[in-house]
Every structure is written in structure tokens, then in C-alpha cells.
Design an enzyme around this catalytic site. Structure first.
Site, PDB file in Angstrom:
ATOM      1  N   ARG A   1       0.550  -1.179  -0.594  1.00 13.69           N
ATOM      2  CA  ARG A   1       0.253   0.087  -0.388  1.00 13.69           C
ATOM      3  C   ARG A   1       0.899   1.065  -0.172  1.00 13.69           C
ATOM      4  O   ARG A   1       1.487   1.815   0.775  1.00 13.69           O
ATOM      5  CB  ARG A   1      -0.885  -0.215   1.372  1.00 13.69           C
ATOM      6  CG  ARG A   1      -1.355   1.095   1.600  1.00 13.69           C
ATOM      7  CD  ARG A   1      -1.942   1.302   2.787  1.00 13.69           C
ATOM      8  NE  ARG A   1      -3.076   2.298   3.218  1.00 13.69           N
ATOM      9  CZ  ARG A   1      -2.530   2.831   4.330  1.00 13.69           C
ATOM     10  NH1 ARG A   1      -2.935   2.231   5.268  1.00 13.69           N
ATOM     11  NH2 ARG A   1      -4.192   3.771   4.494  1.00 13.69           N
TER      12      ARG A   1
ATOM     13  N   HIS B   1       1.305   6.235  14.745  1.00 14.20           N
ATOM     14  CA  HIS B   1       1.253   5.874  12.459  1.00 14.20           C
ATOM     15  C   HIS B   1       2.330   6.243  12.264  1.00 14.20           C
ATOM     16  O   HIS B   1       3.392   6.955  12.868  1.00 14.20           O
ATOM     17  CB  HIS B   1       0.960   7.700  12.577  1.00 14.20           C
ATOM     18  CG  HIS B   1      -0.757   8.055  12.918  1.00 14.20           C
ATOM     19  ND1 HIS B   1      -1.977   7.162  12.891  1.00 14.20           N
ATOM     20  CD2 HIS B   1      -1.149   8.281  14.623  1.00 14.20           C
ATOM     21  CE1 HIS B   1      -2.894   7.593  13.567  1.00 14.20           C
ATOM     22  NE2 HIS B   1      -2.608   8.332  14.606  1.00 14.20           N
TER      23      HIS B   1
END
Ligand code: DQA
Length: 140
Positions: A17, A97
């Protein structure tokens, strides 16, 4: 010491991704390195694309783990249900993150979970997870 890593939606696609943003390593490969780095820490891993399953996992592990490292993916920016769940747990949760969400689109700048997490680590690529583990080890 037992640490639970939980990855949310689309993070099963790491390596494939948007590699320009998330890098080219799969999480499984990174996890092997992480476990080698911390032989004395029991690192459990769970990923789901489904919000309720993330909640189930946190409820299951949030009372007998020493900490949860949570990358809630896009649910970070939408989920009051995750916030409520984190509030109810006994162990600390560190929000992570991979990308620096503050350098990205405006809708990624707000997190519904930061206010109930011990801290937030973002923008260091996969190393964000190691930094989150470090924070749990020092705070012990
Ligand atoms: C992410 C950032 C989120 O905005 C995004 O939806 C993700 C991944 C990150 O790790 O950088 O799925 O949590």
C-alpha cells in the site's frame, strides 16, 4: 512484560500500500525484527479491518497487558467508539502512525483517540512502533 500491538484497517497491506508513504516492508517482516530487538518482551500482534474487532481485541488484552501500541489507521480520525473503549482499559495505550499525519491532508490532523492515549508517536515510519514500545518500557 507483555505488549500488544494492534493495527487497524488497511495496515495488513503494508509493503504494498502506497510505499512512498508507508514504506516497502511488510509488518510481519518488521515484527520479526522488533521481537529480536526485545527478547525479554512478549510482543503480541493483532490486525483487523473491522472497528468492532479492534474494540474486542482491546477489551480482551487491555486488562492483562502492560501496554497497547495502537495504530488505528483511518479510524483514528472517525471513531468515538475506539475512544470510549480506550477510556475503559486498565493498561496504557500509545497511539502510533507510520506517516506524519500533520504533514498530510487536513482530515488526518484530528485524532479522536489522542485525548485518551498516554502519548502519540507519528512520522517515523515503522520505527514509530519501536519508539512506542520504548515509551512503555521507560514509563514502567
Ligand atoms: C496511518 C495514518 C492514517 O491517517 C491512515 O488512515 C492510515 C495509516 C499511519 O500509520 O500513518 O491508515 O495511521
Amino acid at each position: 512484560m507483555k505488549i500488544q500491538i494492534i493495527n487497524g484497517p488497511n495496515l495488513n497491506m503494508l509493503g504494498v500500500r502506497e510505499p512512498g508513504i508507508y514504506g516497502s516492508s511488510s509488518f510481519d517482516t518488521y515484527l520479526m525484527k522488533l521481537r529480536d530487538m526485545y527478547p525479554d518482551v512478549e510482543i503480541e500482534y493483532y490486525q483487523s479491518n473491522i472497528e468492532g474487532e479492534l474494540i474486542d481485541r482491546m477489551q480482551k488484552t487491555g486488562f492483562d497487558s502492560d501496554g497497547i501500541v495502537l495504530n488505528a489507521g483511518a479510524y483514528t480520525h472517525t471513531s468515538i467508539a475506539l475512544q470510549d473503549c480506550i477510556r475503559s482499559l486498565k493498561c496504557p495505550v500509545v497511539e502510533v502512525h507510520i506517516s506524519n499525519v500533520h504533514k498530510r491532508e487536513g482530515f488526518r490532523h484530528h485524532s479522536f483517540i489522542s485525548c485518551v492515549c498516554r502519548g502519540v508517536i507519528c512520522g517515523f515510519g515503522l520505527d514509530s512502533y519501536r519508539l512506542a514500545i520504548e515509551s512503555l518500557l521507560v514509563a514502567e
